[in-house]
Every structure is written in structure tokens, then in C-alpha cells.
Scaffold this motif. Structure first.
Motif, PDB file in Angstrom:
ATOM      1  N   ILE A   1      -4.247   5.288  -1.633  1.00  0.00           N
ATOM      2  CA  ILE A   1      -3.372   4.556  -0.719  1.00  0.00           C
ATOM      3  C   ILE A   1      -4.152   4.023   0.479  1.00  0.00           C
ATOM      4  N   ASP A   2      -5.090   4.813   0.981  1.00  0.00           N
ATOM      5  CA  ASP A   2      -5.862   4.367   2.140  1.00  0.00           C
ATOM      6  C   ASP A   2      -6.646   3.099   1.827  1.00  0.00           C
ATOM      7  N   THR A   3      -7.171   2.978   0.608  1.00  0.00           N
ATOM      8  CA  THR A   3      -7.898   1.765   0.206  1.00  0.00           C
ATOM      9  C   THR A   3      -6.955   0.572   0.164  1.00  0.00           C
ATOM     10  N   LEU A   4      -5.759   0.772  -0.380  1.00  0.00           N
ATOM     11  CA  LEU A   4      -4.769  -0.318  -0.430  1.00  0.00           C
ATOM     12  C   LEU A   4      -4.340  -0.716   0.979  1.00  0.00           C
ATOM     13  N   TYR A   5      -4.256   0.268   1.872  1.00  0.00           N
ATOM     14  CA  TYR A   5      -3.877  -0.039   3.258  1.00  0.00           C
ATOM     15  C   TYR A   5      -4.915  -0.942   3.911  1.00  0.00           C
ATOM     16  N   GLN A   6      -6.197  -0.746   3.581  1.00  0.00           N
ATOM     17  CA  GLN A   6      -7.241  -1.614   4.133  1.00  0.00           C
ATOM     18  C   GLN A   6      -7.058  -3.058   3.658  1.00  0.00           C
TER      19      GLN A   6
ATOM     20  N   TYR B   1       1.568   5.663  -6.355  1.00  0.00           N
ATOM     21  CA  TYR B   1       2.339   6.177  -7.494  1.00  0.00           C
ATOM     22  C   TYR B   1       2.320   5.239  -8.699  1.00  0.00           C
ATOM     23  N   LYS B   2       1.977   3.954  -8.515  1.00  0.00           N
ATOM     24  CA  LYS B   2       1.943   3.010  -9.629  1.00  0.00           C
ATOM     25  C   LYS B   2       0.548   2.447  -9.891  1.00  0.00           C
ATOM     26  N   LYS B   3      -0.194   2.190  -8.818  1.00  0.00           N
ATOM     27  CA  LYS B   3      -1.430   1.411  -8.944  1.00  0.00           C
ATOM     28  C   LYS B   3      -2.654   2.258  -9.246  1.00  0.00           C
ATOM     29  N   ASP B   4      -2.504   3.570  -9.278  1.00  0.00           N
ATOM     30  CA  ASP B   4      -3.618   4.462  -9.592  1.00  0.00           C
ATOM     31  C   ASP B   4      -4.838   4.139  -8.715  1.00  0.00           C
ATOM     32  N   ALA B   5      -4.584   3.977  -7.440  1.00  0.00           N
ATOM     33  CA  ALA B   5      -5.645   3.687  -6.472  1.00  0.00           C
ATOM     34  C   ALA B   5      -5.332   4.445  -5.194  1.00  0.00           C
TER      35      ALA B   5
ATOM     36  N   SER C   1       0.807  -1.220   0.000  1.00  0.00           N
ATOM     37  CA  SER C   1       0.000   0.000   0.000  1.00  0.00           C
ATOM     38  C   SER C   1       0.841   1.272   0.000  1.00  0.00           C
ATOM     39  N   ASN C   2       2.173   1.123   0.133  1.00  0.00           N
ATOM     40  CA  ASN C   2       3.092   2.274   0.186  1.00  0.00           C
ATOM     41  C   ASN C   2       2.779   3.185   1.375  1.00  0.00           C
ATOM     42  N   THR C   3       2.510   2.582   2.531  1.00  0.00           N
ATOM     43  CA  THR C   3       2.232   3.320   3.758  1.00  0.00           C
ATOM     44  C   THR C   3       3.278   2.970   4.807  1.00  0.00           C
ATOM     45  N   PHE C   4       3.157   3.582   5.998  1.00  0.00           N
ATOM     46  CA  PHE C   4       4.203   3.416   7.011  1.00  0.00           C
ATOM     47  C   PHE C   4       3.703   3.895   8.366  1.00  0.00           C
ATOM     48  N   TYR C   5       4.462   3.524   9.398  1.00  0.00           N
ATOM     49  CA  TYR C   5       4.393   4.119  10.738  1.00  0.00           C
ATOM     50  C   TYR C   5       5.826   4.341  11.206  1.00  0.00           C
ATOM     51  N   PHE C   6       6.034   5.292  12.141  1.00  0.00           N
ATOM     52  CA  PHE C   6       7.388   5.495  12.666  1.00  0.00           C
ATOM     53  C   PHE C   6       7.316   6.040  14.089  1.00  0.00           C
ATOM     54  N   GLN C   7       8.380   5.735  14.860  1.00  0.00           N
ATOM     55  CA  GLN C   7       8.528   6.177  16.242  1.00  0.00           C
ATOM     56  C   GLN C   7       9.991   6.523  16.496  1.00  0.00           C
ATOM     57  N   VAL C   8      10.222   7.536  17.333  1.00  0.00           N
ATOM     58  CA  VAL C   8      11.580   8.003  17.647  1.00  0.00           C
ATOM     59  C   VAL C   8      12.019   7.405  18.983  1.00  0.00           C
TER      60      VAL C   8
END
Length: 501
Positions: free
Chosen positions: A289-294, A283-287, A159-166
Motif C-alpha cells: 500500500i505504501d508503494t501505491l500511495y507514492q 487487498y486486490k493489487k497484490d502490491a 492506494s486504499n489509504t487515508f487520513y482523518f481528524q476529529v
């Protein structure tokens, strides 16, 4: 079934040369009826296998497939048996078929699902529910000091998503704490996670792609049940998605330097930043990102009932002053533990000294950076109360609030003993809040006694009415000013202009 060459010979002999079926049968040794069949056959297309309809089972197959997919996210012991699936079909869907039919279908589907998993050779970028993990570094102003801090990124290539923590370090406790925070915030666990060969996770790289894991990482994997993969040495491109995402996070969220006072509070703000970033197209799937993350979410494993205790235990020996050393940093314990072996519980942000009953004795904030020593004075106060003159050779005043420093310096030797004993009894985890209030309340009328401080402290603990000082109704004669403390003793031995020996 005859070979193609035999069929062509039969058709040539019968149709081209005019031979009889019997004649060709004698020449080839093939039954005359078979010769007749192939000589006259017109349709040589491969017959499609006929799919027999199952009017009872067909309607419930999608239901069983959904249940089996749900169970695949759970630990094996929590998965339903074929018998239980049959019972549910009867109870919830008025199923009229046999248990045997359900058993056969479930067995077949489980084998197919297992084969799909075993034969999967797609890159992680193509599979929903998978993740990659890596650390990056960025500049921060942390507690008014400029420094670089690491941040942990978990990216989801599909989905080209992420999470991060310091975090303050890239040690094992920070790695596992970060992963666990992300799992519980997401509400699930990625099926497969690819890592670099982190020291906190990999103890030794073996041949044929095998790894010897650290004990704490191996237990963490067992607890959450995900499948792990490690890049080949020197092949960071094998986790190229997360490496690109580390750079993306730094450029878009961590520059210029973020000013941080409380790291945990700062990390709480980062969840929303990552989620707001999904409001764009892939950037590639033309959809979206939030939908792909689901779709990623739908493939995650279920969280276990309990979280993992991200703690490391070590047995260390205290020196003659009761200090222990953890990761080249010194932490106080208690004078009574001098020379003893102690168990220490180490988390990403704390070092806790335990007694023989594994009860917490002293709690320290874990040291990072240049600071090398942490001192909690409470266990030492009883010793100091017996030797108050030694207080000037310690740094205890540096650890006390200003009001207590002033009070102790104004005390006589006996008052210092009582005050230190009181602090040793009432002070918990270096929290002076109520003690400061008690001292300030009773100091309004001058230098208070230890009993007054103690009485006011317990009044505050029991939530009694606001303290009001007692004002005597009689008139008192003016009293001369006095000087408290020990500094005026020299005046007893010397007169003005006269030196004493």
C-alpha cells in the motif's frame, strides 16, 4: 485507393477470364497501370504507418514530457511557455534543434494531455492522485464528558489509504480546517476530490448535476485548485471507498471511547496512526500500500504559497449588555458596544469580536454542545470598578482564580475599585498567570495594596530577580487582629444583645 469490390472485379477479369489490362481499363474507366497493379498484387495487409525518426528531438521528448507533467500540477500562470522550455533544453541539455521543433512538439503534447483529461471516464478508484471525503461519528470522553464527535476522513481509493481528524462539529469551518490540515501534512492537493452534498459546501442542488456552492467553499476550491465532484442525491455508494474507510477508522482507531482533554494535541497523534496502517499489501493489487500511495503523491497538485484563512465573517448586533449571538450561542463583547453592529471572525475553534479597524477586541473559544454563553470579563472590569457593589450580582467570581476571589472579598470598597481597574488594565485574554504570581508573592506578609501588586507584576514582566519580602529590623508592638472587608460594618450599628433599626 480502390474499393474492395473493384479490386476483386479487376483480379477476376484479368486472372480468371484472361482479359487484357487495356480491355479491363476500358470497361472500368480505371487507368491501365492501376489495373495491372491490383491484378498482380499479392500482399493485401494494411501497411503500418512509418514513424519517421527525429534524431535531434527524440532524445529530449521524455524530458519535455516530464516538464509538461510537472507544470500540469501548477496554476496556469506558473507554467512554462514553449519558448522557456526550449531555452532550458539549450541551457541544461545542450539542445541543437530549433525552437520551432520544440513549439510543435509542446503544442501537440498539450493537446494530447487535454484530450486524455477530457475523455477520462475511469472511476476514481482507478486513478492515482484522487480522493473522497466524508464525515463519520464516534463516541469520545471529551474533557471528562461522554459525547459523540464527528471525524473527517479523506481516503485515496487508488492506494486504499487515508487520513482523518476529529472535530467538534461538521460545520464549514471544521470541514475546511480538516481539508487544509491534510493538504499541508501530505505536501500536496489531490487533483479530484469527491464529496457528498455537504451543507457547508453545497448551497443548492441544481439540474444536470450542477451545484451552487457556498461562498467560502468556492473560495477554498479556487485557492487550492482541485477539481470537485459531488454524488447524486441519495447515491452515497458513489463514494463507496470513503464510506468503507469511515467504518474502518472507527473500528480500528476510535473504539473503545478515546479520552481527550486537548483536541488539537489528540489530532496530532492521528497522522502517525494513518501512516503506520500502510504497512500491508493492497487487498486486490497484490502490491504494498505504501508503494501505491507514492503513486498517489506523484499526481498531486502543488500547494499554493499561502494557506487559506478558514474563517467566516458575520456582522451582528450587540444587545444592551454588549452580548452578541453567533449560531444561537451568546458571546460577550464590551459594554461600550451595547446596541452597536459588530464584525465577528468565526473559525472552527474561536469567535473573535473585531472593532471598526478590524482589530481583535475580545477572543472567545467557540462554544459547542449544551453550553450557550461565553463571558470574558476584562472589558467589563472598568464598569464594575465604578460600581463595585454590583459585583455581588454578577458571576465574576466564578471566572476569577481562587486567590483573586479571596483578595477582592477582603478588600474595602475603595480597594475593590483600584483592584478592578488594575485587572482591567493588565489582564489580557483572561490570562491570570503573572497576575496570580504577583498577588501570591506580595501576599506573604498579609493583605497587599494594589500598588504592591502592580509593582510586582511589572517586575515579573521585566524578568527581574525573585521577589523577596522586606523584613523590618526594628521591633514593633503587637497589633490587634483586624477584620477586613465589608461584612463587619453591621457591628458598628449594634451592641451585643441590642437590635438596631
Amino acid at each position: 485507393m480502390l474499393a474492395v469490390a473493384e479490386v476483386n472485379y479487376i483480379r477476376y477479369e484479368v486472372n480468371q477470364k484472361g482479359e487484357s489490362y487495356a480491355s479491363v481499363s476500358r470497361k472500368t474507366g480505371i487507368d491501365a497501370r492501376t489495373v495491372k497493379k491490383y491484378a498482380n498484387q499479392e500482399d493485401f495487409e494494411v501497411k503500418k504507418p512509418q514513424c519517421r525518426k527525429a534524431p535531434v528531438m527524440d532524445p529530449v521528448k521524455p524530458i519535455l514530457d516530464e516538464w509538461l507533467n510537472e507544470d500540469s500540477k501548477k496554476k496556469r500562470k506558473y507554467r512554462r511557455t514553449a519558448k522557456r522550455l526550449f531555452q532550458q533544453l539549450v541551457e541544461d541539455h545542450d539542445f541543437k534543434g530549433s525552437e520551432r521543433s520544440v513549439r510543435q512538439y509542446v503544442s501537440k503534447r498539450k493537446k494530447e494531455l487535454k484530450t486524455m483529461v477530457d475523455q477520462a471516464a475511469l472511476p476514481l478508484e482507478s486513478i492515482p492522485g484522487t480522493a473522497q471525503v466524508d464525515f463519520g461519528t464516534a463516541p469520545f470522553v471529551y474533557q471528562s464528558e461522554s459525547m459523540e464527535l464527528p471525524y473527517l476522513v479523506m481516503s485515496f481509493p487508488f492506494s486504499n489509504t487515508f487520513y482523518f481528524q476529529v472535530f467538534p462539529s461538521e460545520n464549514a469551518e471544521c470541514l475546511l480546517e480538516g481539508l487544509q490540515r491534510m493538504f499541508h501534512h501530505m505536501g500536496g492537493v489531490p487533483r479530484t476530490i469527491r464529496f457528498d452534498n455537504f451543507r457547508p459546501a453545497v448551497k443548492k442542488i441544481l439540474g444536470k448535476g450542477e451545484r451552487k456552492l457556498t461562498d467560502v467553499f468556492e473560495r477554498f476550491v479556487g485557492h487550492y485548485g482541485f477539481h470537485y465532484e459531488f454524488c447524486n442525491p441519495g447515491k452515497g455508494n458513489e463514494k463507496g471507498h470513503v464510506e468503507a474507510m469511515v467504518k474502518y477508522v472507527r473500528n480500528n482507531f476510535l473504539l473503545p471511547e478515546c479520552h481527550i482533554e486537548d483536541l488539537d494535541q489528540f489530532n496530532e497523534t492521528l497522522w502517525q496512526k494513518a501512516e503506520d496502517d500502510r504497512d500491508r499489501s493492497h487487498y486486490k493489487k497484490d502490491a504494498p500500500i505504501d508503494t501505491l500511495y507514492q503513486e498517489d503523491c506523484a499526481q498531486w497538485l502543488l500547494l499554493p504559497e499561502k494557506s487559506f484563512d478558514c474563517v467566516r465573517y458575520e456582522v451582528v448586533k450587540a444587545d444592551k449588555y454588549g452580548f452578541i449571538t453567533v449560531d444561537k450561542k451568546q458571546y460577550s463583547s464590551s459594554p461600550r458596544f451595547a446596541g452597536d453592529k459588530l464584525t465577528v471572525a468565526i473559525t472552527y475553534n474561536s469567535v473573535i469580536v473585531l472593532n471598526e479597524q478590524h482589530e481583535a477586541v475580545v477572543h472567545h473559544s467557540r462554544l459547542y454542545g449544551v453550553r450557550r454563553k461565553s463571558m470574558v470579563w476584562q472589558p467589563y472590569l472598568d464598569l464594575l470598578s465604578r460600581r463595585p457593589r454590583a459585583i455581588k450580582y454578577t458571576s465574576i467570581y466564578d471566572h476569577f482564580p481562587e486567590e483573586w476571589t479571596r483578595y477582592l472579598k477582603a478588600c474595602t470598597e475603595d480597594e475593590q475599585k483600584e483592584a478592578l481597574r488594575l485587572l482591567g488594565t493588565l489582564l489580557k485574554n483572561d490570562d491570570f498567570t503573572l497576575l496570580n504570581q504577583a498577588l501570591n508573592d506580595v501576599s506573604a506578609q498579609g493583605h497587599p495594596s494594589v500598588d504592591q501588586i502592580k509593582h510586582r507584576f511589572y517586575s515579573l514582566v521585566n524578568n527581574q530577580e525573585d521577589y523577596s519580602t522586606y523584613t523590618p529590623q526594628m521591633s514593633l508592638p503587637d497589633m490587634p487582629d483586624i477584620t477586613r472587608g465589608l461584612e463587619h460594618y453591621d457591628a458598628l450599628y449594634a451592641k451585643e444583645g441590642v437590635e438596631h433599626e
